[in-house]
Design a protein around this motif. Structure first.
Motif, short mmCIF file in Angstrom:
data_model
loop_
_atom_site.label_atom_id
_atom_site.label_comp_id
_atom_site.label_asym_id
_atom_site.label_seq_id
_atom_site.Cartn_x
_atom_site.Cartn_y
_atom_site.Cartn_z
N ILE A 124 1.27 -1.44 -0.01
CA ILE A 124 -0.16 0.22 0.17
C ILE A 124 0.95 0.67 0.26
CG2 ILE A 124 -2.00 0.95 1.33
CD1 ILE A 124 -2.93 -1.53 2.55
N LEU A 125 0.77 2.14 -1.30
CA LEU A 125 2.40 2.95 -1.61
C LEU A 125 1.01 4.39 -1.82
CD1 LEU A 125 4.75 0.96 -3.37
CD2 LEU A 125 4.75 0.47 -0.80
N PHE A 126 1.11 4.88 -0.84
CA PHE A 126 1.19 6.47 -0.38
C PHE A 126 -0.37 6.80 -1.04
CE2 PHE A 126 5.78 6.10 -1.67
CZ PHE A 126 6.29 7.15 -0.78
N PRO A 127 -0.77 6.11 0.09
CA PRO A 127 -2.58 6.04 -0.36
C PRO A 127 -3.26 7.12 0.13
CG PRO A 127 -1.81 4.95 1.31
CD PRO A 127 -0.84 5.25 1.06
N ASP A 128 -3.95 7.54 -0.86
CA ASP A 128 -5.17 9.26 -0.44
C ASP A 128 -4.75 9.27 1.39
OD1 ASP A 128 -6.14 11.47 0.44
OD2 ASP A 128 -7.37 11.68 -1.95
N PRO A 129 -4.76 10.31 2.15
CA PRO A 129 -4.10 10.69 3.34
C PRO A 129 -5.49 10.69 3.86
CG PRO A 129 -2.82 12.52 2.43
CD PRO A 129 -3.24 11.81 1.19
N TRP A 130 -6.73 11.70 2.89
CA TRP A 130 -7.24 11.93 3.24
C TRP A 130 -7.37 12.85 5.00
CZ3 TRP A 130 -11.91 12.47 -0.12
CH2 TRP A 130 -11.05 11.29 -1.02
N PRO A 131 -6.99 13.92 4.81
CA PRO A 131 -5.98 14.66 5.74
C PRO A 131 -7.26 14.97 6.68
CG PRO A 131 -5.91 15.86 4.32
CD PRO A 131 -6.51 15.10 3.90
N LYS A 132 -8.34 15.54 6.69
CA LYS A 132 -9.35 16.28 7.19
C LYS A 132 -9.57 15.16 8.40
CE LYS A 132 -10.03 19.80 3.91
NZ LYS A 132 -11.36 20.90 3.03
N ASN A 133 -10.39 15.96 9.98
CA ASN A 133 -10.56 14.96 10.13
C ASN A 133 -12.03 14.31 9.66
OD1 ASN A 133 -9.08 15.42 12.91
ND2 ASN A 133 -9.91 17.22 13.14
N LYS A 134 -12.94 15.02 9.75
CA LYS A 134 -13.92 14.30 8.75
C LYS A 134 -14.03 13.40 7.79
CE LYS A 134 -14.98 18.12 5.61
NZ LYS A 134 -16.32 19.12 5.10
N GLN A 135 -13.17 13.46 7.22
CA GLN A 135 -12.60 12.22 5.76
C GLN A 135 -11.94 11.37 6.39
OE1 GLN A 135 -9.96 15.04 4.13
NE2 GLN A 135 -11.88 15.93 2.74
#
Length: 220
Positions: A124-135
């Motif tokens: 699993i290489l560099f998946p979308d981090p979805w950085p916002k708390n709600k994400q």
């Protein structure tokens, strides 16, 4: 794919640029020849010594390099981003690669098809981090996914994760500790040190977000 389980989506888009007629042709005519499904996987796997699985191969830099380098290994690549899928399809076709199967959708549905203990490695290489708390609930790496991967790995199986998002890395390490299903490949390994065998992707070369973290695990 009609019976697929509905997971909370871990990806934001399927297409970034309009597909060309050639890309559409690849999806319509060539993808079915290398499409991962349960029956196809079992039949093809008989010809290989091991199977490795990549979640979110992006533009295909890693899976293509690994497949070329390891012709006796079967690679299953999952990626919902169709521009990336067509790039890999084009390379498979032009280079005559026989050891790649593709699944252009959520990798967790593909994992459900695979029998217990079959996979040697999951990437699993560099998946979308979805950085916002709600994400954050949309992140693909969580306790449920980690447990599913553990079940599908063989006894000596490896899980290799990379992320350039510090908070995501900390979240992953916390989940790994709590489920207690994996151990570090090397207890003395520096999480910031790139492994010697590493295949650097186009995304990683651009260093879009920050310092990369490499989490190399073995099934307990």
């Amino acid at each position: 794919m009609n019976q697929e389980k509905k997971y909370l989506s871990s990806f934001a888009r399927r297409i970034s640029r309009k597909l060309s007629p050639y890309q559409k042709e690849l999806l319509d005519q060539f993808l079915p020849l290398v499409l991962f499904n349960g029956e196809n996987f079992e039949n093809v796997l008989k010809n290989y010594t091991r199977a490795k699985f990549e979640i979110g191969f992006g533009n295909g830099d890693h899976i293509l390099a690994q497949a070329i380098k390891n012709p006796k290994t079967l690679f299953i690549g999952c990626e919902p981003y169709l521009n990336g899928v067509t790039k890999v399809l084009d390379e498979i076709k032009n280079q005559g690669l026989k050891n790649i199967l593709l699944y252009p959708d959520d990798a967790r549905n593909a994992l459900e098809i695979i029998e217990v203990g079959v996979l040697q490695t999951v990437y699993i290489l560099f998946p979308d981090p979805w950085p916002k708390n709600k994400q954050k609930k949309r992140r693909v790496i969580n306790k449920e996914t980690l447990s599913m991967i553990h079940e599908k790995l063989c006894n000596t199986g490896e899980l290799i994760i990379a992320t350039d998002h510090k908070d995501y890395a900390q979240s992953i390490l916390k989940d790994i500790e709590e489920i207690d299903l994996f151990k570090f490949n090397d207890e003395n390994f520096d999480i910031y040190e790139q492994p010697e065998y590493w295949v650097k992707t186009k995304y990683e070369t651009k260093a879009l977000a920050g310092r990369s973290h490499y989490i190399l695990l073995v099934k307990k």
